[in-house]
Design a protein around this motif. Structure first.
Motif, PDB file in Angstrom:
ATOM      1  N   ALA A 166      -7.930   0.251  -1.903  1.00 56.86           N
ATOM      2  CA  ALA A 166      -8.012   1.700  -1.816  1.00 56.86           C
ATOM      3  C   ALA A 166      -8.728   2.232  -3.051  1.00 56.86           C
ATOM      4  O   ALA A 166      -8.619   1.657  -4.142  1.00 56.86           O
ATOM      5  N   ASP A 167      -9.464   3.297  -2.893  1.00 54.46           N
ATOM      6  CA  ASP A 167     -10.193   3.934  -4.006  1.00 54.46           C
ATOM      7  C   ASP A 167     -11.275   3.041  -4.587  1.00 54.46           C
ATOM      8  O   ASP A 167     -11.660   3.201  -5.751  1.00 54.46           O
ATOM      9  N   ARG A 170       0.787   4.137  -2.972  1.00 55.88           N
ATOM     10  CA  ARG A 170       0.488   5.549  -2.704  1.00 55.88           C
ATOM     11  C   ARG A 170       1.642   6.442  -3.164  1.00 55.88           C
ATOM     12  O   ARG A 170       1.417   7.525  -3.726  1.00 55.88           O
ATOM     13  N   GLY A 182       0.814  -1.209   0.000  1.00 59.01           N
ATOM     14  CA  GLY A 182       0.000   0.000   0.000  1.00 59.01           C
ATOM     15  C   GLY A 182       0.846   1.256   0.000  1.00 59.01           C
ATOM     16  O   GLY A 182       0.521   2.238  -0.689  1.00 59.01           O
TER      17      GLY A 182
END
Length: 745
Positions: free
Chosen positions: A481-482, A332, A328
């Motif tokens: 995520a997202d 990012r 992660g």
């Protein structure tokens, strides 16, 4: 001891040895023959003899995967047709791989089908047969026997597009589908044993004795792996890499031994628009803690929300420095580096995020490297390498593969499939058999031209995105995520496609399907596409006819029979629907949807006992589905077995507390049994969930009358009358209640 005594002793021991070998061998042989004579067991090859439109051919073996998956989780090959005899001078190309090679979520628009169209249009005087031999959830352990079977069917060229499932597929690094990354020799021995009926019987016995837990209802896709984690340095990964390398090497040897030319490409993956499925800290810098890591990640997220890309990159960079294997953090960092225009650095970070993903559903850089090394070590021009990732990166404005080519993590959209098919075609041009004529090849057909040949219209695209949305609403996608942003993007694609549709386009789409079928009248995928479109525009009669064409081409496969039966039932042609649905479930006995549809047809034909059996079969195959007990309750109602019906409706509600119809039927049964207060509560709950449910409102009014609450009953009947002003039953009930209240209706 004399020489003769020595000879007699030697012969005695030789005889004993012969008996110790021959007798067990004879017993094993007799047992094998007995099992085969009794009909026990199944074929293990990928292709089995079949028939299409009265002509012999080879078709997929529906039981091929039984050696690779636990019973109850087995996958099935897609429908495949292979000519029994090749036309002279034709070129046969096999595309081998996993679900991405198969063309998931729509095999009708796979890379193999684009390749077929490209070659046919560029070389109109030649005959090509591109056969996709691929399956969902398999890996190189299954691809090796698939390749051996392809070798027996005279292929000229193989295209290998592989690598996504080495960690999660059968005998991969995770143990959901069996032992975790056992040695390749153990796997080969087990698979070889199961080619014998005796080995199959032994495996069946062992499976019953030590039954592995199977998710309710069987296969649950990627969701089955959601609770697992595989850290980057885990020894199971290394064993899986070694097994992949060995299997790939042997696949290439099989092809070369049979005179095949082979184009190899490791599967490309979505780096830019696919966040990792799971992250673990992994090996952290000395003295670092997870608390410190979370602080830096939180700082980066705050800066990112404020559009402070440099500050976000600094914070995420600090997090990566603490935990380089945290997927992660790498993702990012990559995202903000791309915002800053640092494309090469971003690409490396995106790749690191993929490599560190603790739920490894994507081929990582190690798989890519191993594939290239094995190809280079073959030292022959008959094996070539293609970098699919580079091909797709060229389609992206920033040189990093993303949603311009992929639907989600690995599955290609039609544009991505076209790009790879074009790259494959260009690579293998000089391998194609020489044509009898010397005519120059045409230009490569455009992407839109290929889409027309494959009958890809907006109606098909809408269906694909609707399926994709359902897929992304399941784990492990929901943990990415997202995730919500991805769903919004899919909704925007659907909105644009729906807005683009117009009534005038329906006739244009009809012409597209007709023209495609005129060129390829025996193409079952084109009929499937056409049927999907026809049903979407409400032409059920023509859609049923298109599915009937599929059954003529693929009489062995269940899908055409099921879809035809489903549509015939909607058209009220119940006898024909029953026959088609019976054909479907006879070909795929575990088809729970088929049993449900067949049961409903039988129920409409007043054959409740037979319907009940069908619903019970559906419930057996899919025990977590509320629809089977709900339909069983309806059948029991028809048989006047009301107490049992109540139990089935209650079971349906336990399985799905949001379902409206089981609640309504249960309320009706409670009212019929004189349990009016309970019935009233149920009817009110139905209306809370669905205020437009007219029958629930009418029945609630009746229950209120029986409870002496005439004012409340009158209110319900008035609301019902507003919903259905011409309904005589509602008007009659309202008049009676108003009369009892001393009012004029």
């Amino acid at each position: 001891m004399t020489a003769s005594t020595k000879v007699r002793g030697w012969k005695l021991w030789l005889g004993r040895l012969a008996l110790s070998v021959l007798v067990p061998g004879l017993l094993v042989g007799l047992a094998e023959l007995g099992l085969r004579w009794s009909g026990y067991g199944w074929p293990t090859s990928y292709f089995v003899p079949g028939e299409s439109e009265g002509r012999p051919c080879w078709v997929e073996n529906d039981r091929f995967a039984w050696r690779f998956f636990p019973r109850g989780l087995e996958r099935h090959p897609p429908p495949t047709l292979l000519r029994a005899e090749r036309p002279p001078g034709s070129c046969r190309i096999f595309v081998l791989g996993e679900s991405a090679a198969m063309g998931d979520p729509r095999p009708a628009y796979s890379m193999g089908r684009y390749l077929q169209v490209l070659l046919e249009e560029r070389y109109p005087g030649r005959q090509f047969e591109v056969v996709t031999v691929a399956m969902t959830a398999i890996n190189s352990h299954a691809l090796l026997p698939m390749a051996r079977d392809c070798a027996r069917h005279g292929g000229d060229i193989w295209i290998l597009y592989i690598g996504n499932n080495e960690m999660v597929g059968p005998f991969g690094a995770l143990d959901v589908l069996g032992p975790a990354a056992p040695p390749w020799l153990w796997v080969r021995a087990r698979l070889a044993a199961q080619e014998w009926r005796l080995g199959q019987a032994l495996q069946d016995t062992l499976d019953r004795w030590r039954r592995r837990p199977v998710p309710p209802g069987g296969w649950a896709g990627m969701e089955m792996f959601s609770a697992q984690r595989l850290p980057p340095g885990d020894p199971r990964r290394e064993r899986a890499y070694r097994n992949f390398e060995r299997n790939l090497r042997d696949i290439l040897k099989v092809g070369l031994q049979h005179g095949v030319r082979i184009l190899v490409s490791p599967a490309a993956v979505n780096l830019k628009d696919c966040p990792p499925f799971a992250s673990v800290p992994g090996r952290m810098r000395s003295g670092a803690t997870t608390e410190t890591l979370e602080i830096w990640l939180a700082r980066g997220a705050e800066a990112e929300r404020g559009g402070q890309w440099a500050a976000a990159a600094e914070a995420y960079g600090a997090a990566v420095a603490l935990a380089p294997e945290h997927a992660g953090a790498q993702y990012r960092l990559a995202r903000v580096l791309l915002r800053l225009g640092r494309r090469e650095d971003a690409h490396r970070a995106f790749q690191a995020a993929c490599d560190s993903d603790a739920l490894p559903f994507r081929a990582d850089s190690r798989i890519q490297t191993l594939t290239r090394q094995v190809v280079e070590q073959m030292h022959t021009e008959r094996v070539r390498w293609l970098d699919a990732a580079a091909v797709l990166a060229a389609r992206s404005g920033d040189g990093i593969p993303g949603r311009e080519s992929f639907f989600e993590h690995v599955h290609l959209n039609p544009e991505g499939n076209y790009a790879l098919a074009r790259a494959f075609a260009e690579q293998l041009e000089d391998w194609l058999p020489r044509a009898a004529d010397a005519s120059a090849p045409r230009e490569w057909l455009s992407e839109s031209g290929c889409a027309d040949r494959l009958a890809l219209t907006d109606w098909n695209r809408i269906s694909i995105y609707e399926d994709l949305r359902r897929r992304l609403r399941q784990p492990p996608f929901t943990a990415q995520a997202d995730h919500e942003a991805e769903l919004r993007w899919i909704d925007s694609q659907l909105e644009a496609l729906r807005a683009r549709r117009a009534h005038a386009q329906i006739e244009q789409a009809r012409r597209v399907y007709a023209a495609a079928l005129e060129r390829r009248p025996g193409d079952h995928r084109l009929y499937e596409n056409q049927a999907e479109f026809l049903e979407a525009v409400g032409d059920l009669e023509a859609a049923a006819g298109a599915w009937a064409a599929v059954t003529r081409i693929l009489p062995h496969h269940h899908l055409g029979w099921f879809q035809q039966g489903r549509l015939l039932a909607r058209l009220g042609r119940l006898e024909e629907a029953e026959q088609a649905l019976k054909a479907a479930v006879s070909r795929r006995p575990e088809l729970s949807e088929g049993w449900l549809e067949l049961g409903q047809v039988l129920l409409r034909r007043q054959r409740a006992e037979a319907a009940l059996e069908c619903f019970a079969r559906a419930h057996e195959w899919l025990p977590q589905d509320w629809r089977a007990p709900f339909q069983m309750g309806r059948a029991l109602q028809q048989l006047n077995r009301r107490a049992e019906a109540i139990e089935q409706f209650r079971l349906a509600l336990r399985l799905n507390s949001e379902a409206v119809e089981p609640r309504f039927q249960l309320a009706q049964e409670l009212a019929f049994a004189g349990r009016t207060p309970e019935a009233r509560e149920m009817f009110e709950e139905v209306l809370r969930r669905d205020p437009s449910h007219l029958l629930a409102r009418i029945n609630l009014g009746v229950a209120l009358v029986q409870l002496g609450q005439l004012e409340a009953a009158a209110e319900q009947f008035r609301r019902a009358q507003a919903q259905a002003p011409q309904n005589p039953l509602v008007s009659n009930y309202l008049a009676q209640v108003e009369s009892r209240l001393g009012r004029r209706p």
